[in-house]
Design a protein around this motif. Structure first.
Motif, PDB file in Angstrom:
ATOM      1  N   VAL B  42       0.856  -1.193   0.000  1.00  0.00           N
ATOM      2  CA  VAL B  42       0.000   0.000   0.000  1.00  0.00           C
ATOM      3  C   VAL B  42       0.889   1.239   0.000  1.00  0.00           C
ATOM      4  N   GLU B  63     -15.178   8.055   8.359  1.00  0.00           N
ATOM      5  CA  GLU B  63     -14.239   7.138   9.024  1.00  0.00           C
ATOM      6  C   GLU B  63     -13.675   6.119   8.035  1.00  0.00           C
ATOM      7  N   LEU B  67      -9.710   5.715   7.163  1.00  0.00           N
ATOM      8  CA  LEU B  67      -8.984   4.452   7.235  1.00  0.00           C
ATOM      9  C   LEU B  67      -8.262   4.139   5.926  1.00  0.00           C
ATOM     10  N   GLY B  68      -8.790   4.656   4.818  1.00  0.00           N
ATOM     11  CA  GLY B  68      -8.111   4.469   3.534  1.00  0.00           C
ATOM     12  C   GLY B  68      -6.721   5.080   3.550  1.00  0.00           C
ATOM     13  N   TYR B  70      -4.862   5.160   6.147  1.00  0.00           N
ATOM     14  CA  TYR B  70      -4.391   4.658   7.440  1.00  0.00           C
ATOM     15  C   TYR B  70      -2.882   4.836   7.632  1.00  0.00           C
ATOM     16  N   LEU B  71      -2.122   4.656   6.556  1.00  0.00           N
ATOM     17  CA  LEU B  71      -0.665   4.713   6.687  1.00  0.00           C
ATOM     18  C   LEU B  71      -0.125   6.143   6.612  1.00  0.00           C
ATOM     19  N   ARG B 115     -12.074   5.110  -0.853  1.00  0.00           N
ATOM     20  CA  ARG B 115     -11.199   4.640   0.219  1.00  0.00           C
ATOM     21  C   ARG B 115      -9.834   4.229  -0.345  1.00  0.00           C
TER      22      ARG B 115
END
Lengths: 317, 203
Positions: B42, B63, B67-68, B70-71, B115
């Motif tokens: 990712v 949310e 989270l998409g 997230y990194l 996302r």
């Protein structure tokens, strides 16, 4: 709005139950029986909130919470009783031992997707009991006797607050978000780059740490621990509290743990009949409130104060 | 393209690092990425929109998008990307506080794509984005896919809807039980007699 606006009220809410009960205890207004129920409430809240982290927030079904409680209870009791270590150190080492046991069970099973954890933890609970039954050093089936009664209301309340703050902070952090994502959809969680195995193991062993703490507090309140005190039924009890309160609601777990402990105390004379009432209660909740008492919602002091403020007119006027 | 069980989804899941290949190697931008874990891929710019959308249904649209990314640690960067996604999918902006599970199928597909876009991929893997959608929505989704592609993101698309897929794709591959049996430019395949018979329903 200032972030620290409600700090004072938060502190009051945090300390009020402690001061109130401590006062009543000091004045001798709480009977022995009531005191036992009270302590059990605290221990059960720690157990339910920590299991909710695993089952409710991360979505991993674990059926061996009593087993991890036993690891903590026996470790802490051996440390104070036989090796004469300080209470606080023993409790924490008990928690860490439970957490380590969780790591051993969790690492192989949580790498897989599916219900392997449920089966492994169910087995683990029974294996722990089997081992304790057969180790003479910890008293075998007769159990460990004469553990010093070191758990006071102050200790218990301190660890209760620690558990609540610990779990709440974890859940509201990015780590907590990752756990929620895993609960919602593990494959999707992987596609956004969440290391699912890592977070499942972290949530599981963190939950087990608190279960171990609860075990240590339990052992040092009741003088005596036996393998039979940590049977599957205790794991099941805790799971019922979590489901009843609402999977993913800390407030719900607290309320359900208090309610069920109270129910247990009131129905004590009915012995096995208790299980029937229990099942009925569960069935009724599943029919009328399948999401549990609180669903996923939390009760927040700040929000409550704000609402009251609005009802009385604009805040600060 | 390919029939059920041909290995289309498995191919995508393996490229995205959710499955480990038993043999063979995967190269991405000239580098061997075989067996590397999903979070790493990712970060390297490979994002997958899984089959069946798989939105986080009890979390809000917002949310889900967060989270998409997230990194990504930078809050400002996350909200900048979210604005981009909202620009592409105004529907998601309107519904950002709604639980993802209450969205319609088409909106969920948009959310799943949004996302994935939050990770700013260079390679976007799409697994049957048209599944279970009304024809009008399918056209809309394909229009968006084409647009994303034109703006510089490579897209690897798995589709049952061969006709639609061949119209938007540059190259196409036909899989049968895990092997490529036919490949070429999409235009060629669209005209090929074999394809017409097997996938496009023409005699």
């Amino acid at each position: 709005m200032a972030k620290g606006k409600y700090i004072f009220w938060r502190l009051v809410a945090l300390l009020l139950p402690y001061v109130l009960i401590q006062g009543l205890l000091g004045a001798g207004l709480i009977s022995d029986f009531q005191q036992i129920t009270l302590m059990m409430m605290g221990i059960n809240i720690i157990l339910a909130v920590s299991l909710n982290l695993i089952v409710g927030f991360t979505g991993q079904l674990a059926l061996g919470h009593a087993g991890f409680m036993a690891v903590g209870a026996y470790t802490a009791a051996v440390l104070t009783l036989k090796i004469h270590q300080p209470f606080l150190l023993s409790l924490i080492l008990g928690g860490l031992a439970a957490s380590l046991a969780g790591l051993l069970v969790g690492l192989p099973t949580l790498r897989l997707k599916g219900d392997y954890l449920a089966i492994a933890t169910l087995g683990f609970g029974e294996i722990i009991r089997g081992i304790l039954n057969n180790v003479e050093y910890v008293g075998g089936a007769a159990g460990l006797l004469g553990i010093p009664r070191l758990t006071t209301w102050t200790w218990l309340y301190g660890f209760l607050v620690l558990t609540l703050l610990g779990v709440m902070n974890f859940v509201n952090s990015t780590h907590g978000r990752a756990c929620l994502a895993i609960r919602e959809d593990e494959i999707a969680a992987e596609t956004v780059g969440i290391n699912t195995t890592y977070y499942k193991v972290v949530a599981f062993s963190l939950g087990d740490f608190f279960a171990g703490l609860a075990g240590g507090l339990y052992a040092h309140y009741f003088y005596l621990i036996q393998p039979s005190s940590f049977s599957f039924f205790r794991s099941f009890d805790v799971l019922v509290m979590v489901v009843l309160g609402g999977l993913g609601s800390i407030t719900g777990s607290v309320l359900a743990a208090m309610g069920i402990t109270l129910l247990n105390a009131l129905l004590q004379d009915l012995a096995e009949f208790r299980m029937i009432i229990y099942s009925l209660l569960l069935i009724l909740v599943m029919i009328f409130r399948p999401q549990g008492l609180m669903g996923r919602r939390e009760w927040s002091l700040a929000r409550w104060l704000e609402k009251r403020g609005e009802a009385r007119g604009p805040a600060g006027s | 393209m390919g029939a059920n069980g041909a290995g289309k989804s498995t191919t995508l899941l393996t490229i995205a690092g959710l499955l480990k290949p038993q043999k063979g190697a995967i190269y991405y931008q000239g580098r061997d990425i075989t067996g590397l874990p999903a979070p790493f891929l990712v970060k390297e710019g490979i994002a997958l929109v899984p089959e069946g959308r798989r939105v986080f249904s009890r979390l809000t649209v917002r949310e889900n998008l967060e989270l998409g990314a997230y990194l990504v640690k930078d809050k400002g960067e996350i909200s900048a990307r979210m604005e981009e996604v909202f620009e592409r999918f105004p529907r998601l902006k309107e519904r950002q506080r709604q639980l993802a599970g209450t969205l319609s199928g088409g909106e969920q597909q948009m959310l799943a794509i949004g996302r994935a876009l939050m990770a700013r991929p260079r390679l976007l893997l799409l697994d049957e984005p048209s599944m279970g959608l009304a024809p009008m929505l399918v056209r809309e989704i394909f229009r968006i896919i084409q647009e994303i592609n034109r703006q510089g993101t490579t897209i690897l698309l798995v589709e049952q809807n061969a006709h639609m897929a061949l119209q938007v794709a540059q190259r196409a591959y036909v899989l049968v039980t895990g092997r490529i049996v036919l490949e070429g430019s999409a235009r060629e395949l669209l005209k090929s007699e074999e394809i017409r018979r097997a996938y496009l329903g023409g005699q």
